[in-house]
Design a protein around this motif. Structure first.
Motif, short mmCIF file in Angstrom:
data_model
loop_
_atom_site.label_atom_id
_atom_site.label_comp_id
_atom_site.label_asym_id
_atom_site.label_seq_id
_atom_site.Cartn_x
_atom_site.Cartn_y
_atom_site.Cartn_z
N UNK A 51 0.82 -1.21 0.00
CA UNK A 51 0.00 0.00 0.00
C UNK A 51 0.85 1.25 0.00
N UNK A 52 1.89 1.26 0.82
CA UNK A 52 2.80 2.40 0.87
C UNK A 52 3.54 2.58 -0.46
N UNK A 53 3.96 1.46 -1.03
CA UNK A 53 4.64 1.50 -2.33
C UNK A 53 3.71 2.11 -3.38
N UNK A 54 2.48 1.63 -3.42
CA UNK A 54 1.50 2.11 -4.39
C UNK A 54 1.24 3.60 -4.19
N UNK A 83 -7.43 1.82 0.02
CA UNK A 83 -6.22 2.65 0.02
C UNK A 83 -5.76 2.95 -1.41
N UNK A 84 -5.95 1.98 -2.31
CA UNK A 84 -5.58 2.20 -3.71
C UNK A 84 -6.46 3.29 -4.31
N UNK A 87 -5.27 6.68 -3.06
CA UNK A 87 -4.03 7.18 -3.67
C UNK A 87 -4.21 7.49 -5.15
N UNK A 88 -5.04 6.72 -5.84
CA UNK A 88 -5.27 6.98 -7.26
C UNK A 88 -6.02 8.30 -7.43
N UNK A 89 -7.04 8.52 -6.62
CA UNK A 89 -7.84 9.74 -6.77
C UNK A 89 -7.07 10.99 -6.33
N UNK A 90 -6.02 10.82 -5.55
CA UNK A 90 -5.21 11.97 -5.14
C UNK A 90 -4.08 12.27 -6.13
N UNK A 91 -3.92 11.44 -7.12
CA UNK A 91 -2.87 11.63 -8.12
C UNK A 91 -3.38 12.48 -9.27
#
Length: 127
Positions: A51-54, A83-84, A87-91
Protein backbone atom coordinates in the motif's frame (compact mmCIF):
# COMPACT_ATOMS: atom_id res chain seq x y z
CA UNK A 1 7.19 -23.46 -12.98
CA UNK A 2 8.01 -26.76 -11.29
CA UNK A 3 11.40 -26.85 -12.98
CA UNK A 4 12.29 -23.66 -11.08
CA UNK A 5 11.29 -25.06 -7.65
CA UNK A 6 14.84 -26.16 -6.68
CA UNK A 7 16.21 -22.65 -7.24
CA UNK A 8 13.29 -21.05 -5.41
CA UNK A 9 13.59 -23.59 -2.58
CA UNK A 10 17.25 -22.72 -2.17
CA UNK A 11 16.56 -18.97 -2.11
CA UNK A 12 13.61 -19.19 0.30
CA UNK A 13 14.87 -22.13 2.33
CA UNK A 14 11.55 -23.91 1.91
CA UNK A 15 9.72 -26.55 -0.11
CA UNK A 16 7.73 -24.32 -2.45
CA UNK A 17 5.82 -27.22 -4.00
CA UNK A 18 4.25 -28.21 -0.69
CA UNK A 19 3.59 -24.55 0.19
CA UNK A 20 1.73 -24.05 -3.09
CA UNK A 21 -0.24 -27.28 -2.66
CA UNK A 22 -1.46 -26.24 0.77
CA UNK A 23 -2.23 -22.61 -0.06
CA UNK A 24 -6.00 -22.39 -0.46
CA UNK A 25 -6.25 -18.60 -0.56
CA UNK A 26 -4.16 -15.63 -1.63
CA UNK A 27 -3.53 -14.84 2.03
CA UNK A 28 -2.09 -18.33 2.57
CA UNK A 29 -0.02 -17.97 -0.60
CA UNK A 30 1.41 -14.68 0.62
CA UNK A 31 1.99 -16.11 4.10
CA UNK A 32 3.96 -19.08 2.74
CA UNK A 33 5.65 -17.59 -0.32
CA UNK A 34 5.61 -13.78 -0.62
CA UNK A 35 6.20 -12.81 3.02
CA UNK A 36 9.34 -14.96 3.47
CA UNK A 37 10.65 -13.99 0.02
CA UNK A 38 10.40 -10.31 0.93
CA UNK A 39 11.81 -10.81 4.43
CA UNK A 40 8.60 -9.59 6.07
CA UNK A 41 6.91 -10.82 9.26
CA UNK A 42 3.26 -11.17 8.20
CA UNK A 43 0.71 -10.73 5.43
CA UNK A 44 -0.47 -7.59 7.22
CA UNK A 45 3.04 -6.15 6.90
CA UNK A 46 3.03 -7.20 3.23
CA UNK A 47 -0.24 -5.37 2.52
CA UNK A 48 0.98 -2.26 4.36
CA UNK A 49 4.28 -2.34 2.45
CA UNK A 50 2.51 -2.73 -0.89
CA UNK A 51 0.00 0.00 0.00
CA UNK A 52 2.80 2.40 0.87
CA UNK A 53 4.64 1.50 -2.33
CA UNK A 54 1.50 2.11 -4.39
CA UNK A 55 0.83 5.44 -2.64
CA UNK A 56 4.37 6.67 -3.34
CA UNK A 57 4.20 5.41 -6.91
CA UNK A 58 0.96 7.29 -7.55
CA UNK A 59 2.39 10.53 -6.13
CA UNK A 60 5.15 10.51 -8.74
CA UNK A 61 3.06 9.90 -11.85
CA UNK A 62 3.53 12.63 -14.41
CA UNK A 63 1.92 10.95 -17.43
CA UNK A 64 -1.73 9.89 -17.70
CA UNK A 65 -2.38 6.45 -16.18
CA UNK A 66 -5.62 4.48 -16.27
CA UNK A 67 -6.41 2.33 -13.22
CA UNK A 68 -9.18 -0.24 -13.54
CA UNK A 69 -10.26 -1.66 -10.18
CA UNK A 70 -13.11 -4.04 -9.40
CA UNK A 71 -14.85 -4.15 -6.04
CA UNK A 72 -14.96 -7.97 -6.12
CA UNK A 73 -11.32 -8.52 -7.11
CA UNK A 74 -10.35 -11.77 -5.38
CA UNK A 75 -6.69 -10.80 -5.17
CA UNK A 76 -7.06 -7.40 -3.53
CA UNK A 77 -8.53 -7.28 -0.01
CA UNK A 78 -11.06 -4.45 0.55
CA UNK A 79 -8.73 -2.50 2.85
CA UNK A 80 -6.04 -2.52 0.17
CA UNK A 81 -8.55 -1.55 -2.51
CA UNK A 82 -9.77 1.38 -0.38
CA UNK A 83 -6.22 2.65 0.02
CA UNK A 84 -5.58 2.20 -3.71
CA UNK A 85 -8.68 4.24 -4.55
CA UNK A 86 -7.51 6.95 -2.16
CA UNK A 87 -4.03 7.18 -3.67
CA UNK A 88 -5.27 6.98 -7.26
CA UNK A 89 -7.84 9.74 -6.77
CA UNK A 90 -5.21 11.97 -5.14
CA UNK A 91 -2.87 11.63 -8.12
CA UNK A 92 -2.97 14.33 -10.78
CA UNK A 93 -1.91 11.85 -13.46
CA UNK A 94 -4.29 8.98 -12.74
CA UNK A 95 -7.80 8.18 -13.91
CA UNK A 96 -9.77 5.58 -11.95
CA UNK A 97 -12.47 3.34 -13.35
CA UNK A 98 -14.05 1.32 -10.56
CA UNK A 99 -16.46 -1.50 -11.36
CA UNK A 100 -18.63 -3.77 -9.24
CA UNK A 101 -17.34 -6.92 -10.95
CA UNK A 102 -14.13 -8.01 -12.61
CA UNK A 103 -10.66 -7.87 -11.24
CA UNK A 104 -7.40 -9.32 -12.46
CA UNK A 105 -8.58 -11.95 -14.96
CA UNK A 106 -12.31 -11.34 -14.52
CA UNK A 107 -13.05 -8.31 -16.71
CA UNK A 108 -15.09 -10.27 -19.25
CA UNK A 109 -18.21 -9.24 -21.12
CA UNK A 110 -20.88 -11.94 -21.00
CA UNK A 111 -20.18 -15.18 -22.80
CA UNK A 112 -18.22 -13.57 -25.65
CA UNK A 113 -14.85 -14.08 -24.01
CA UNK A 114 -14.08 -10.43 -24.76
CA UNK A 115 -12.21 -8.59 -22.03
CA UNK A 116 -13.50 -5.07 -21.49
CA UNK A 117 -10.30 -4.12 -19.67
CA UNK A 118 -8.46 -4.63 -22.96
CA UNK A 119 -11.00 -2.55 -24.88
CA UNK A 120 -11.06 0.27 -22.33
CA UNK A 121 -7.26 0.27 -22.06
CA UNK A 122 -6.82 0.49 -25.83
CA UNK A 123 -9.45 3.26 -26.03
CA UNK A 124 -7.53 5.15 -23.35
CA UNK A 125 -4.27 4.78 -25.27
CA UNK A 126 -5.93 5.93 -28.49
CA UNK A 127 -7.40 9.06 -26.87
Amino acid sequence: MKRHFPVIDKELGTDIGSKLNYSRSMEEYHTHITVPAMGLKSTKEYWITMGNFHRELMKNIDVPVLSLLAEDDPLIPPIVADRAVESITQSDGAILIQTKRGGHSGFFEGSTGQCYADRVGLDFLDA
